[in-house]
Design a protein around this motif. Structure first.
Motif, PDB file in Angstrom:
ATOM      1  N   LYS A   1      -8.011   3.543   9.643  1.00  0.00           N
ATOM      2  CA  LYS A   1      -8.150   4.691   8.735  1.00  0.00           C
ATOM      3  C   LYS A   1      -7.130   4.634   7.588  1.00  0.00           C
ATOM      4  N   TYR A   2      -5.970   4.028   7.846  1.00  0.00           N
ATOM      5  CA  TYR A   2      -4.900   4.044   6.843  1.00  0.00           C
ATOM      6  C   TYR A   2      -4.790   2.733   6.065  1.00  0.00           C
ATOM      7  N   TYR A   3      -5.032   1.610   6.758  1.00  0.00           N
ATOM      8  CA  TYR A   3      -4.860   0.323   6.088  1.00  0.00           C
ATOM      9  C   TYR A   3      -6.156  -0.499   6.091  1.00  0.00           C
ATOM     10  N   GLY A   4      -7.290   0.204   6.094  1.00  0.00           N
ATOM     11  CA  GLY A   4      -8.664  -0.317   6.067  1.00  0.00           C
ATOM     12  C   GLY A   4      -8.878  -1.812   6.194  1.00  0.00           C
ATOM     13  N   GLU A   5      -9.092  -2.460   5.052  1.00  0.00           N
ATOM     14  CA  GLU A   5      -9.479  -3.873   5.045  1.00  0.00           C
ATOM     15  C   GLU A   5      -8.449  -4.780   5.708  1.00  0.00           C
ATOM     16  N   ASP A   6      -7.194  -4.413   5.578  1.00  0.00           N
ATOM     17  CA  ASP A   6      -6.165  -5.272   6.167  1.00  0.00           C
ATOM     18  C   ASP A   6      -6.198  -5.228   7.690  1.00  0.00           C
TER      19      ASP A   6
ATOM     20  N   GLN B   1       9.600   0.055   1.156  1.00  0.00           N
ATOM     21  CA  GLN B   1       9.792   0.525   2.520  1.00  0.00           C
ATOM     22  C   GLN B   1       8.633   0.008   3.340  1.00  0.00           C
ATOM     23  N   VAL B   2       8.784   0.063   4.673  1.00  0.00           N
ATOM     24  CA  VAL B   2       7.638  -0.181   5.534  1.00  0.00           C
ATOM     25  C   VAL B   2       6.880   1.139   5.713  1.00  0.00           C
ATOM     26  N   GLY B   3       5.923   1.160   6.636  1.00  0.00           N
ATOM     27  CA  GLY B   3       5.068   2.347   6.724  1.00  0.00           C
ATOM     28  C   GLY B   3       4.719   2.768   8.141  1.00  0.00           C
ATOM     29  N   ILE B   4       3.447   3.139   8.331  1.00  0.00           N
ATOM     30  CA  ILE B   4       3.015   3.792   9.575  1.00  0.00           C
ATOM     31  C   ILE B   4       3.181   2.900  10.805  1.00  0.00           C
ATOM     32  N   ALA B   5       2.794   1.633  10.695  1.00  0.00           N
ATOM     33  CA  ALA B   5       2.883   0.758  11.874  1.00  0.00           C
ATOM     34  C   ALA B   5       4.329   0.666  12.345  1.00  0.00           C
ATOM     35  N   HIS B   6       5.254   0.532  11.410  1.00  0.00           N
ATOM     36  CA  HIS B   6       6.656   0.424  11.803  1.00  0.00           C
ATOM     37  C   HIS B   6       7.186   1.721  12.407  1.00  0.00           C
ATOM     38  N   ALA B   7       6.836   2.842  11.803  1.00  0.00           N
ATOM     39  CA  ALA B   7       7.320   4.124  12.342  1.00  0.00           C
ATOM     40  C   ALA B   7       6.838   4.290  13.784  1.00  0.00           C
ATOM     41  N   MET B   8       5.558   4.021  14.005  1.00  0.00           N
ATOM     42  CA  MET B   8       5.000   4.212  15.347  1.00  0.00           C
ATOM     43  C   MET B   8       5.491   3.155  16.328  1.00  0.00           C
ATOM     44  N   SER B   9       5.711   1.953  15.828  1.00  0.00           N
ATOM     45  CA  SER B   9       6.203   0.881  16.680  1.00  0.00           C
ATOM     46  C   SER B   9       7.638   1.176  17.162  1.00  0.00           C
ATOM     47  N   TYR B  10       8.424   1.809  16.309  1.00  0.00           N
ATOM     48  CA  TYR B  10       9.775   2.214  16.722  1.00  0.00           C
ATOM     49  C   TYR B  10       9.699   3.219  17.873  1.00  0.00           C
TER      50      TYR B  10
ATOM     51  N   ASN C   1       0.812  -1.219   0.000  1.00  0.00           N
ATOM     52  CA  ASN C   1       0.000   0.000   0.000  1.00  0.00           C
ATOM     53  C   ASN C   1       0.843   1.266   0.000  1.00  0.00           C
ATOM     54  N   GLY C   2       2.132   1.115  -0.223  1.00  0.00           N
ATOM     55  CA  GLY C   2       3.008   2.279  -0.172  1.00  0.00           C
ATOM     56  C   GLY C   2       3.181   2.939  -1.523  1.00  0.00           C
ATOM     57  N   THR C   3       3.613   4.198  -1.482  1.00  0.00           N
ATOM     58  CA  THR C   3       3.830   4.929  -2.741  1.00  0.00           C
ATOM     59  C   THR C   3       5.111   4.471  -3.438  1.00  0.00           C
ATOM     60  N   PHE C   4       5.975   3.757  -2.729  1.00  0.00           N
ATOM     61  CA  PHE C   4       7.231   3.293  -3.339  1.00  0.00           C
ATOM     62  C   PHE C   4       7.055   1.989  -4.109  1.00  0.00           C
ATOM     63  N   LEU C   5       5.824   1.467  -4.135  1.00  0.00           N
ATOM     64  CA  LEU C   5       5.607   0.132  -4.702  1.00  0.00           C
ATOM     65  C   LEU C   5       6.068   0.047  -6.160  1.00  0.00           C
ATOM     66  N   ASN C   6       6.620  -1.093  -6.498  1.00  0.00           N
ATOM     67  CA  ASN C   6       7.081  -1.367  -7.870  1.00  0.00           C
ATOM     68  C   ASN C   6       6.907  -2.867  -8.099  1.00  0.00           C
TER      69      ASN C   6
ATOM     70  N   ASN D   1       6.762   6.832   2.169  1.00  0.00           N
ATOM     71  CA  ASN D   1       6.211   5.655   1.503  1.00  0.00           C
ATOM     72  C   ASN D   1       4.713   5.523   1.793  1.00  0.00           C
ATOM     73  N   ALA D   2       4.348   5.716   3.072  1.00  0.00           N
ATOM     74  CA  ALA D   2       2.954   5.489   3.467  1.00  0.00           C
ATOM     75  C   ALA D   2       2.017   6.557   2.931  1.00  0.00           C
ATOM     76  N   LEU D   3       2.434   7.806   3.000  1.00  0.00           N
ATOM     77  CA  LEU D   3       1.477   8.904   2.766  1.00  0.00           C
ATOM     78  C   LEU D   3       1.863   9.823   1.608  1.00  0.00           C
ATOM     79  N   GLY D   4       2.985   9.580   0.995  1.00  0.00           N
ATOM     80  CA  GLY D   4       3.401  10.420  -0.134  1.00  0.00           C
ATOM     81  C   GLY D   4       4.222  11.628   0.308  1.00  0.00           C
ATOM     82  N   LYS D   5       4.615  12.414  -0.660  1.00  0.00           N
ATOM     83  CA  LYS D   5       5.515  13.553  -0.408  1.00  0.00           C
ATOM     84  C   LYS D   5       4.970  14.555   0.602  1.00  0.00           C
TER      85      LYS D   5
END
Ligand code: NAD
Ligand code: ZN
Length: 361
Positions: free
Chosen positions: A290-295, A258-267, A206-211, A339-343
């Protein structure tokens, strides 16, 4: 300007299979240098385990070093281990072999780097600060989920930050994946560390860096996690093998994103409260609908299915200083937010929004 693509080192040798741990002796033998020992860094949970300890091929002056995984690795702990090995042995070890979970694998990687590089472990927290090749190092995971067995980092808590030593010399030279080594993992810990893998996938996908590179690994790991934790129709033995491979693929997925919000907050939680990575991710992810809805909905189903307790009200009694530190640590992880929320992430994830989220946990 022109985009710069990461030239990504991978683990060059890997063995997979039930019972493959028995091949350890023949695998490391060609790496032995005269008078230079192999050092086995082993999770102290195995001190009494014949299955694990008796099969360690000790020869000459080889050494087993038991390390506790009760707390996550610290830079100071790495410096001490390296200092002790240097005073005990006249020769740089032939190899460092880590047997344990993410904590022990990270200690193993960091020790092998610090045996050949000057200074202290804290000097290398960051990106590409390591200049010299590490000592030959082998990773043997005994619990699945972190992806540390494939990653280019070793996460350490230092005097001023929790940050990995990210370098081309960090990945293992050899990994042995034996699903049977994970047999004794307690259920809650199995779930927390397994969810680390699930969350790696969700944050990568779900990140903006996805490829396409990250997506291909992330989707595979995500599906494996669903097979294990949602559908739950396969045998325990199949689950062990599949979770081990999910961890591997999840690690490969974030390597190129990259990882995202859960990792940043968990750190943040980890830095201020010492909350361990797997459970910390679960505490945070539980509140990220709110950020990762269905998951997150799926996550809650899995929590229920396996009757797992996710601690609540962990931030209720924080002092203002502690809360601010937690927010500083989390917001410091810029690539994760981007990665999670964009620029424009800073306008979305303000200190107030973050504080309100922490207070829900
Ligand atoms: P862990 O290594 O902290 O171990 C968790 C618990 O499980 C410990 O009590 C340990 O003794 C026990 N355990 C492990 N194997 C067992 C077995 N077979 N039987 C019984 N008990 C067993 O857990 P983890 O979640 O694998 O690792 C967390 C660490 O990994 C954190 O320090 C985190 O920062 C790090 N991490 C690193 C990376 C990376 O890429 N380097 C990625 C994610 C997390
Ligand atoms: Zn993680």
């Amino acid at each position: 300007g022109k985009p710069v693509f990461k030239n990504f080192p991978m683990v060059p040798k890997v063995v997979f299979g039930k019972g493959s741990y028995e091949q350890l002796a023949e695998i490391i033998k060609p790496q032995r240098k005269s008078k230079a020992p192999f050092v086995f860094i082993v999770d102290d949970v195995f001190k009494e385990s014949n299955e694990v300890i008796d099969k360690i091929p000790l020869n000459f002056n080889d050494k087993i070093l038991y390390v506790s995984a009760d707390e996550e690795p610290k830079t100071k702990q790495i410096d001490e281990i390296v200092q002790n090995l240097k005073s005990e042995f006249n020769y740089t070890p032939s190899g460092i072999i880590g047997i344990g979970g993410g904590s022990i694998l990270d200690v193993t990687k960091a020790v092998s780097i610090m045996l050949t590089n000057p200074g202290n472990a804290r000097d290398y927290q960051g990106w590409d600060l390591v200049k010299k090749k590490a000592v030959y190092h082998v990773g043997i995971p005994t619990i699945s989920g972190t992806g540390s067995e494939v990653s280019r980092t070793t996460v350490l808590t230092g005097p001023t930050k929790k940050l990995g030593i990210n370098s081309d010399f960090t990945p293992f030279d050899q990994v042995i994946l034996d699903p049977d080594l994970t047999i004794g993992v307690p259920k809650d810990q199995w779930f927390y560390t397994g969810m680390d893998c699930f969350i790696h996938c969700v944050e990568s996908l779900n990140g903006t860096f996805l490829n396409a590179f990250s997506e291909s690994y992330g989707e595979k790991a995500y599906d494996l996690c669903k097979e294990i934790f949602v559908e739950n129709k396969i045998s325990e033995e199949e689950k062990r093998g599949k979770l081990m491979m999910a961890s591997w693929h999840g690690g490969m997925s974030i390597a190129y994103s990259q990882v995202g919000i859960a990792h940043a907050m968990s750190y943040g939680l980890s830095y201020v409260l010492g909350t361990k990575h797997g459970i910390g991710n679960c505490i945070v992810f539980n509140q990220l609908e709110k950020y990762y809805g269905e998951d997150v909905v799926l996550f809650k189903e899995m929590v229920e299915r396996f009757d797992i307790t996710i601690p609540k009200n962990v931030c209720g009694n924080l002092s203002e200083i502690q809360m601010n530190t937690m927010i500083d640590v989390a917001l410091g992880l810029v690539p994760l937010w981007e990665n999670a929320l964009g620029k424009d992430w800073e306008s979305i994830m303000t200190r107030d929004v973050l504080k309100a989220l922490y207070l829900k946990m």
